[in-house]
Design a protein around this motif. Structure first.
Motif, PDB file in Angstrom:
ATOM      1  N   ILE A   1       0.624  -1.323   0.041  1.00  0.00           N
ATOM      2  CA  ILE A   1      -0.061  -0.090  -0.141  1.00  0.00           C
ATOM      3  C   ILE A   1       0.824   1.276  -0.144  1.00  0.00           C
ATOM      4  O   ILE A   1       2.048   1.178   0.554  1.00  0.00           O
TER       5      ILE A   1
ATOM      6  N   GLU B   1      -0.303   4.605  -0.784  1.00  0.00           N
ATOM      7  CA  GLU B   1      -0.492   5.704   0.385  1.00  0.00           C
ATOM      8  C   GLU B   1      -2.643   4.839   0.204  1.00  0.00           C
ATOM      9  O   GLU B   1      -3.194   5.072  -0.562  1.00  0.00           O
ATOM     10  N   GLN B   2      -2.937   5.402   1.550  1.00  0.00           N
ATOM     11  CA  GLN B   2      -4.307   5.777   2.298  1.00  0.00           C
ATOM     12  C   GLN B   2      -4.865   6.384   2.366  1.00  0.00           C
ATOM     13  O   GLN B   2      -4.670   7.219   3.052  1.00  0.00           O
TER      14      GLN B   2
ATOM     15  N   TYR C   1      -9.116   7.498  -1.770  1.00  0.00           N
ATOM     16  CA  TYR C   1      -8.887   6.536  -2.525  1.00  0.00           C
ATOM     17  C   TYR C   1      -7.628   5.836  -1.611  1.00  0.00           C
ATOM     18  O   TYR C   1      -7.475   6.295  -1.001  1.00  0.00           O
ATOM     19  N   ASP C   2      -7.229   4.817  -2.470  1.00  0.00           N
ATOM     20  CA  ASP C   2      -6.482   3.506  -1.864  1.00  0.00           C
ATOM     21  C   ASP C   2      -5.190   3.578  -2.860  1.00  0.00           C
ATOM     22  O   ASP C   2      -5.517   4.193  -4.025  1.00  0.00           O
TER      23      ASP C   2
ATOM     24  N   VAL D   1      -2.227   1.673  -4.147  1.00  0.00           N
ATOM     25  CA  VAL D   1      -0.901   0.154  -4.284  1.00  0.00           C
ATOM     26  C   VAL D   1      -1.172  -0.321  -5.105  1.00  0.00           C
ATOM     27  O   VAL D   1      -0.470   0.343  -6.190  1.00  0.00           O
TER      28      VAL D   1
ATOM     29  N   ARG E   1      -4.833   3.024  -8.066  1.00  0.00           N
ATOM     30  CA  ARG E   1      -6.152   3.948  -7.683  1.00  0.00           C
ATOM     31  C   ARG E   1      -7.071   3.097  -7.939  1.00  0.00           C
ATOM     32  O   ARG E   1      -7.291   3.205  -8.144  1.00  0.00           O
TER      33      ARG E   1
ATOM     34  N   LYS F   1     -13.000   5.365  -3.529  1.00  0.00           N
ATOM     35  CA  LYS F   1     -13.976   4.798  -2.554  1.00  0.00           C
ATOM     36  C   LYS F   1     -14.874   5.404  -2.713  1.00  0.00           C
ATOM     37  O   LYS F   1     -16.037   4.984  -1.931  1.00  0.00           O
TER      38      LYS F   1
END
Length: 97
Positions: free
Chosen positions: A6, A8-9, A13-14, A16, A28, A31
């Motif tokens: 991972i 960035e969260q 969005y995340d 990965v 990306r 969410k």
């Protein structure tokens, strides 16, 4: 592909990374319920798709001039759908301040 890490969260969005043929491919994942998944357009993305570099990919697809005209350059992210199709999205440079 194998999950790597991972990056960035956020609330939106995340980001990965997955490994594809030894290369880190960055995604990306939005969410907001849209199901939008984007892939970072970098040298690994270009190589994974059979090109030598991002500039080689640009020239052999629609051409750098067209990317410049439509998006102001090659966008940083490209959207993908459930069928594996790619769509570049970006803002028309005429709308830039």
């Amino acid at each position: 592909m194998e999950f790597r890490k991972i990056i960035e969260q956020t609330d939106r969005y995340d980001i990965v990374q997955w490994e594809f043929q030894g290369m880190p491919i960055t995604f990306r994942l939005w969410k907001d319920g849209s199901g939008i998944i984007e892939i970072k357009v970098d040298k690994y993305f270009a190589i994974a798709n059979g090109y030598k570099s991002v500039s080689d990919m640009a020239e052999k697809t629609i051409g750098q001039a067209k990317f410049n005209e439509v998006f102001g350059g090659v966008p940083e992210w490209i959207r993908t759908d459930a069928e594996g199709n790619f769509m570049f999205v970006g803002m028309n440079p005429i709308l830039f301040n």
